[in-house]
Scaffold this motif. Structure first.
Motif, PDB file in Angstrom:
ATOM      1  N   THR A  32      53.275 -34.438   8.491  1.00 24.70           N
ATOM      2  CA  THR A  32      52.771 -33.524   9.505  1.00 24.70           C
ATOM      3  C   THR A  32      51.254 -33.574   9.559  1.00 24.70           C
ATOM      4  O   THR A  32      50.582 -33.427   8.534  1.00 24.70           O
ATOM      5  CB  THR A  32      53.219 -32.074   9.206  1.00 24.70           C
ATOM      6  OG1 THR A  32      54.628 -32.042   9.024  1.00 24.70           O
ATOM      7  CG2 THR A  32      52.837 -31.142  10.340  1.00 24.70           C
ATOM      8  N   THR A  35      50.122 -30.474  14.921  1.00 25.68           N
ATOM      9  CA  THR A  35      51.446 -30.179  15.471  1.00 25.68           C
ATOM     10  C   THR A  35      52.307 -31.429  15.574  1.00 25.68           C
ATOM     11  O   THR A  35      53.446 -31.365  16.018  1.00 25.68           O
ATOM     12  CB  THR A  35      51.316 -29.548  16.878  1.00 25.68           C
ATOM     13  OG1 THR A  35      50.610 -30.465  17.723  1.00 25.68           O
ATOM     14  CG2 THR A  35      50.562 -28.236  16.808  1.00 25.68           C
ATOM     15  N   GLU A  37      54.549 -34.468  14.144  1.00 21.05           N
ATOM     16  CA  GLU A  37      55.426 -34.626  12.985  1.00 21.05           C
ATOM     17  C   GLU A  37      56.234 -35.911  13.104  1.00 21.05           C
ATOM     18  O   GLU A  37      56.696 -36.265  14.189  1.00 21.05           O
ATOM     19  CB  GLU A  37      56.361 -33.408  12.909  1.00 21.05           C
ATOM     20  CG  GLU A  37      57.175 -33.337  11.658  1.00 21.05           C
ATOM     21  CD  GLU A  37      57.964 -32.038  11.568  1.00 21.05           C
ATOM     22  OE1 GLU A  37      57.381 -31.027  11.175  1.00 21.05           O
ATOM     23  OE2 GLU A  37      59.158 -32.071  11.924  1.00 21.05           O
TER      24      GLU A  37
END
Length: 147
Positions: A32, A35, A37
């Motif tokens: 991550t 935001t 991932e």
């Protein structure tokens, strides 16, 4: 403020707690950045020494300077188990451009529980602004000769 592409090469882990009762763990990693991932492949029955050798790309657009690696154990009939995580400070990477294979501590409940190995590369976005040093810029020098 750095802008560009962060490449993470997820190499391997070792010393990860093999807590499955009847079989070896099936680890995977959730990477991550802000935001964004990515999830690695699951290393079936690899136990405490998984090998991934996978590449992941993230877009860097601000000064956020942490990458989080969360190691999980894939379970078929229950929720996946959290095995530990590593947080990597990207500040030195933004200055150096690349960091070779490096081992990072994996922690769970603030206790050491293994290691994860990654290599990192940051490619800065090219800034193609107007440059005064460019001899072909045109402008007042050329137009001045006409007067």
């Amino acid at each position: 403020m750095p802008r560009g592409t962060l490449e993470v090469i997820l190499i391997s882990a070792k010393g990860i707690d093999d807590n499955d009762f009847l079989s070896s763990i099936d680890p995977y990693v959730i990477l991550t950045y802000r935001t964004q991932e990515h999830k690695s492949t699951v290393q079936k029955d690899s136990g405490s020494k998984p090998q991934w050798n996978e590449n992941f790309l993230f877009t860097v657009s601000d000064s956020t300077s942490e990458l989080n690696l969360k190691i999980m154990d894939k379970d078929n009939f229950t929720q996946d188990d959290f095995l530990g995580e590593a947080t990597i400070d990207l500040g030195p990477l933004f200055e150096a451009g690349s960091l070779p294979e490096t081992v990072h501590k994996v922690v769970k409940d603030e206790e050491y529980c293994g290691e994860i190995k990654v290599a990192l590369t940051f490619t800065a976005e090219r800034n193609e602004e107007y440059s005064v040093e460019d001899d072909n810029y045109g402008g007042w020098k050329e137009s001045n000769e006409e007067f």
